[in-house]
Motif scaffolding. Structure first.
Motif, mmCIF file in Angstrom:
data_model
loop_
_atom_site.group_PDB
_atom_site.id
_atom_site.type_symbol
_atom_site.label_atom_id
_atom_site.label_comp_id
_atom_site.label_asym_id
_atom_site.label_seq_id
_atom_site.Cartn_x
_atom_site.Cartn_y
_atom_site.Cartn_z
ATOM 1 N N VAL A 1 92.178 50.653 -22.596
ATOM 2 C CA VAL A 1 92.625 49.398 -21.974
ATOM 3 C C VAL A 1 92.786 49.527 -20.465
ATOM 4 C CG1 VAL A 1 93.764 48.447 -24.025
ATOM 5 C CG2 VAL A 1 95.092 49.855 -22.434
ATOM 6 N N ARG A 2 92.861 50.766 -19.977
ATOM 7 C CA ARG A 2 93.118 50.957 -18.545
ATOM 8 C C ARG A 2 91.909 51.569 -17.855
ATOM 9 N NH1 ARG A 2 98.578 53.538 -15.742
ATOM 10 N NH2 ARG A 2 97.868 53.040 -13.621
ATOM 11 N N THR A 3 91.515 51.021 -16.721
ATOM 12 C CA THR A 3 90.361 51.514 -15.964
ATOM 13 C C THR A 3 90.507 53.006 -15.651
ATOM 14 O OG1 THR A 3 90.077 49.322 -14.995
ATOM 15 C CG2 THR A 3 89.001 51.146 -13.861
ATOM 16 N N ARG A 4 91.667 53.409 -15.242
ATOM 17 C CA ARG A 4 91.933 54.826 -14.949
ATOM 18 C C ARG A 4 91.508 55.723 -16.106
ATOM 19 N NH1 ARG A 4 98.151 56.870 -15.038
ATOM 20 N NH2 ARG A 4 97.771 56.417 -17.239
ATOM 21 N N SER B 1 91.059 45.476 -24.728
ATOM 22 C CA SER B 1 92.134 44.758 -24.032
ATOM 23 C C SER B 1 93.462 44.847 -24.764
ATOM 24 C CB SER B 1 91.758 43.284 -23.884
ATOM 25 O OG SER B 1 91.723 42.643 -25.133
ATOM 26 N N LYS C 1 95.175 39.768 -22.235
ATOM 27 C CA LYS C 1 93.900 39.053 -22.206
ATOM 28 C C LYS C 1 93.208 39.263 -20.855
ATOM 29 C CE LYS C 1 92.154 34.534 -23.649
ATOM 30 N NZ LYS C 1 91.111 35.169 -24.487
ATOM 31 N N LEU C 2 91.909 39.568 -20.894
ATOM 32 C CA LEU C 2 91.164 39.839 -19.668
ATOM 33 C C LEU C 2 90.375 38.609 -19.206
ATOM 34 C CD1 LEU C 2 89.714 43.374 -20.535
ATOM 35 C CD2 LEU C 2 91.738 42.831 -19.162
ATOM 36 N N THR C 3 90.223 38.494 -17.902
ATOM 37 C CA THR C 3 89.368 37.457 -17.338
ATOM 38 C C THR C 3 87.971 38.035 -17.120
ATOM 39 O OG1 THR C 3 89.786 38.052 -15.035
ATOM 40 C CG2 THR C 3 91.345 36.531 -16.061
ATOM 41 N N GLU D 1 86.459 38.231 -14.356
ATOM 42 C CA GLU D 1 86.485 39.068 -13.152
ATOM 43 C C GLU D 1 87.093 40.436 -13.432
ATOM 44 O OE1 GLU D 1 84.063 37.060 -11.593
ATOM 45 O OE2 GLU D 1 84.774 38.689 -10.319
ATOM 46 N N ASP D 2 88.108 40.489 -14.296
ATOM 47 C CA ASP D 2 88.669 41.792 -14.702
ATOM 48 C C ASP D 2 87.566 42.659 -15.306
ATOM 49 O OD1 ASP D 2 91.242 40.829 -14.117
ATOM 50 O OD2 ASP D 2 91.661 40.299 -16.212
ATOM 51 N N SER E 1 84.888 43.775 -12.865
ATOM 52 C CA SER E 1 85.402 44.842 -11.980
ATOM 53 C C SER E 1 85.494 46.178 -12.725
ATOM 54 C CB SER E 1 86.760 44.454 -11.388
ATOM 55 O OG SER E 1 87.780 44.544 -12.369
ATOM 56 N N TYR F 1 79.315 47.003 -24.494
ATOM 57 C CA TYR F 1 79.726 46.773 -25.881
ATOM 58 C C TYR F 1 80.403 45.417 -25.984
ATOM 59 C CZ TYR F 1 82.397 47.928 -30.203
ATOM 60 O OH TYR F 1 82.970 47.956 -31.458
ATOM 61 N N GLU G 1 97.101 52.979 -9.371
ATOM 62 C CA GLU G 1 96.164 53.909 -10.024
ATOM 63 C C GLU G 1 96.610 55.367 -9.941
ATOM 64 O OE1 GLU G 1 93.572 52.388 -12.021
ATOM 65 O OE2 GLU G 1 95.239 51.095 -11.468
ATOM 66 N N ALA H 1 101.289 49.558 -23.069
ATOM 67 C CA ALA H 1 99.983 49.903 -23.644
ATOM 68 C C ALA H 1 99.063 50.593 -22.640
ATOM 69 C CB ALA H 1 99.313 48.640 -24.181
ATOM 70 N N TYR H 2 99.456 50.595 -21.370
ATOM 71 C CA TYR H 2 98.590 51.137 -20.321
ATOM 72 C C TYR H 2 99.064 52.508 -19.850
ATOM 73 C CZ TYR H 2 96.886 46.387 -20.390
ATOM 74 O OH TYR H 2 96.350 45.185 -20.811
ATOM 75 N N GLY I 1 97.022 32.074 -17.565
ATOM 76 C CA GLY I 1 96.716 33.082 -18.580
ATOM 77 C C GLY I 1 97.917 33.888 -19.051
ATOM 78 N N ARG J 1 100.998 38.256 -15.336
ATOM 79 C CA ARG J 1 100.455 38.297 -13.963
ATOM 80 C C ARG J 1 101.269 37.421 -13.020
ATOM 81 N NH1 ARG J 1 94.206 39.464 -14.650
ATOM 82 N NH2 ARG J 1 94.159 39.883 -16.870
ATOM 83 N N PRO K 1 98.281 47.761 -13.712
ATOM 84 C CA PRO K 1 97.207 48.738 -13.968
ATOM 85 C C PRO K 1 95.854 48.032 -14.004
ATOM 86 C CG PRO K 1 98.312 48.178 -16.033
ATOM 87 C CD PRO K 1 99.066 47.477 -14.939
ATOM 88 N N LEU K 2 94.883 48.507 -13.232
ATOM 89 C CA LEU K 2 93.526 47.956 -13.336
ATOM 90 C C LEU K 2 93.026 48.143 -14.761
ATOM 91 C CD1 LEU K 2 91.840 49.233 -10.046
ATOM 92 C CD2 LEU K 2 92.583 46.891 -10.578
ATOM 93 N N PRO K 3 92.269 47.188 -15.343
ATOM 94 C CA PRO K 3 91.643 46.060 -14.660
ATOM 95 C C PRO K 3 92.544 44.847 -14.454
ATOM 96 C CG PRO K 3 90.972 46.043 -16.956
ATOM 97 C CD PRO K 3 91.817 47.281 -16.759
ATOM 98 N N LEU K 4 93.836 44.926 -14.786
ATOM 99 C CA LEU K 4 94.733 43.798 -14.533
ATOM 100 C C LEU K 4 95.090 43.759 -13.042
ATOM 101 C CD1 LEU K 4 97.228 44.251 -17.532
ATOM 102 C CD2 LEU K 4 95.041 43.022 -17.503
ATOM 103 N N ARG K 5 95.269 42.554 -12.553
ATOM 104 C CA ARG K 5 95.645 42.395 -11.150
ATOM 105 C C ARG K 5 96.580 41.213 -10.978
ATOM 106 N NH1 ARG K 5 89.499 42.160 -9.514
ATOM 107 N NH2 ARG K 5 89.712 41.001 -11.465
#
Lengths: 297, 297
Positions: free
Chosen positions: A78-81, A104, A107-109, A111-112, A115, A131, B15, B48-49, B251, B255, B273-277
């Protein structure tokens, strides 16, 4: 590597860890069947239930056993890191491709998600498969987003969810996606029950759950469809209707295939991470009867 | 401890890790407001992140800062093995309660979820709150299952999702749940936009996102409702309509509240945490205007 039958094996495990011997048996079975690629640690491989260390170890075993057959693994988190760390781990042990679900919690957009793919494709040096499976990721792609992501470097394929049961609609869906992505990006179908329809509609790959346990049966159907014999591929898929009925009736493919793997003694019970479990009782008997009657292999 | 305002703070992070100083500021703000309990590492706290180590560290800071105010933390994970480890970690640092969401990747059955709660409640020695939020867990409870789980040892509360906007329907929903659970188990409402309706309908607690940043505003509304002044609680909630509109339009609450925390300088950007902003541009300006106009504190 994103063509033909891509077989997704289970990762057998219990509460103390991964059953590496059983996993090796499953991968060896795929090598013997000469599948086009192996999708280890997919949803079927329970990637979401394993630690970072376990995921790297399973990827390593898959690569070692697979020999010349290219191995792809999911780097979903769930985390980009964490996705970036998993991508690094997987490449270190020699995987030939990465599979990235936009997993997720919140909920992701669009743009999320864009990115995320942008960050990952800027940091890898092997091809990546997008995927698309709202059932597990809870993110719905649209074609505009698919198009943008497919133009990023290293993107080589899109794994789409089940297509329409109506051949013309399936073809229209694949054509629509094809129109917005570069030529070198393949489209692969998942959702085994409609795989033949997807391949007949122009998908170049089948990202297959049943193929992870029964690669011979899945390979014949894939090759038949990809050599243009749509009617025969459809017949072969219809023959498997009792298996598809199990997937529909039993909450998806994972628990059915994991039960089948136990029945065929590739794995021992328990083989799924709690709270998930394989079937007992009547459902288990029904699965046993179906895989025997259909002579799945 | 499962009564009154339970305030759910953000866990500010970037990050490179958790911003412990900012988290401390947020918890101190809740202590000053004398909230009934602190729900650290909830969905709002981005549990969760975070890694297992990070989650234990955040729980420890929360407990240290909270003084006499009881701290609850989420022990959610998709795998039972990990939930049990997280429960152990949290108890080691002195949390007073655990919050357990049936977090899922593969779709869970009622029996999977019951077995998860059974395994966890057999292995803990502090009270547990059942977290019912299909929006993040993708699991739908039914009242029969709630009833069975509520009879397990250590279960002390159920955190339910937003109730109906119609007061009578909200009351009917709370009454229906109350009828199947033991007397000592409280019902707490989440979904801030309908918190007043939920409290007026008989919920004993508000598990609150906005209360994690604006505890004074949230506490007045909670205390007003719990002392029986339903009309005034409704008026206070209606006054916050511009905030609820932000939650609806943007959403969800996370956020918006994370952006508000940056605007009020509890945290620095990035804090999610990315991808959340958090939000930039016009939406950020709208959030700034709303929190100022409403004099949230």
């Amino acid at each position: 590597m994103f063509n033909g039958l891509s077989a997704f094996p289970l990762t057998p495990m219990n509460e103390t860890g991964v059953d590496e011997q059983a996993f090796t048996r499953l991968v060896e079975n795929l090598v013997l069947a000469n599948v086009s690629s192996i999708g280890a640690l997919g949803s079927t491989g329970s990637y979401a239930y394993l630690s970072r260390t376990e995921r790297q170890r399973v990827a390593q075993i898959a690569v070692e056993c697979a020999g010349e057959i290219p191995v792809m693994v999911s780097i979903g988190a769930v985390r980009t890191r964490d996705v970036l760390d998993l991508a690094e781990d997987a490449q270190q042990v020699g995987v030939k491709a990465l599979l990235l679900p936009p997993m997720s919690y919140q909920k992701l957009t669009d743009e999320d998600v864009y990115s995320l793919y942008q960050a990952v494709t800027s940091n890898i040096s092997v091809p990546l498969c997008v995927y698309d499976n709202p059932g597990t990721t809870h993110f719905e792609f649209n074609d505009e987003l698919h198009g943008r992501i497919a133009h990023l470097p290293w993107v080589g394929s899109i794994k789409i969810p089940g297509v329409s049961v109506v051949p013309d609609e399936a073809k229209a869906r694949v054509d629509r996606l094809r129109a917005v992505i570069p030529k070198h990006v393949t489209i692969g179908v998942s959702g085994d029950t409609l795989a033949a329809t997807g391949l007949n509609a122009g998908c170049e790959a089948w990202y297959s759950v049943m193929g992870g346990l029964f690669p011979n049966t899945a390979k014949i159907m894939t090759d038949t469809a990809l050599t243009g014999n749509a009617a025969e591929a459809t017949r072969l898929s219809r023959r498997l209707e009792p298996l598809w009925a199990l997937f529909r009736d039993c909450g998806g493919s994972l628990r059915v295939i994991a039960t089948a793997a136990e029945l065929r003694q590739f794995t021992t019970t328990p083989s799924l991470p709690l709270p998930l479990r394989t079937f007992t009782g009547e459902t288990r008997q029904r699965i046993a009867a179906v895989i025997d009657e259909l002579e799945l292999s």
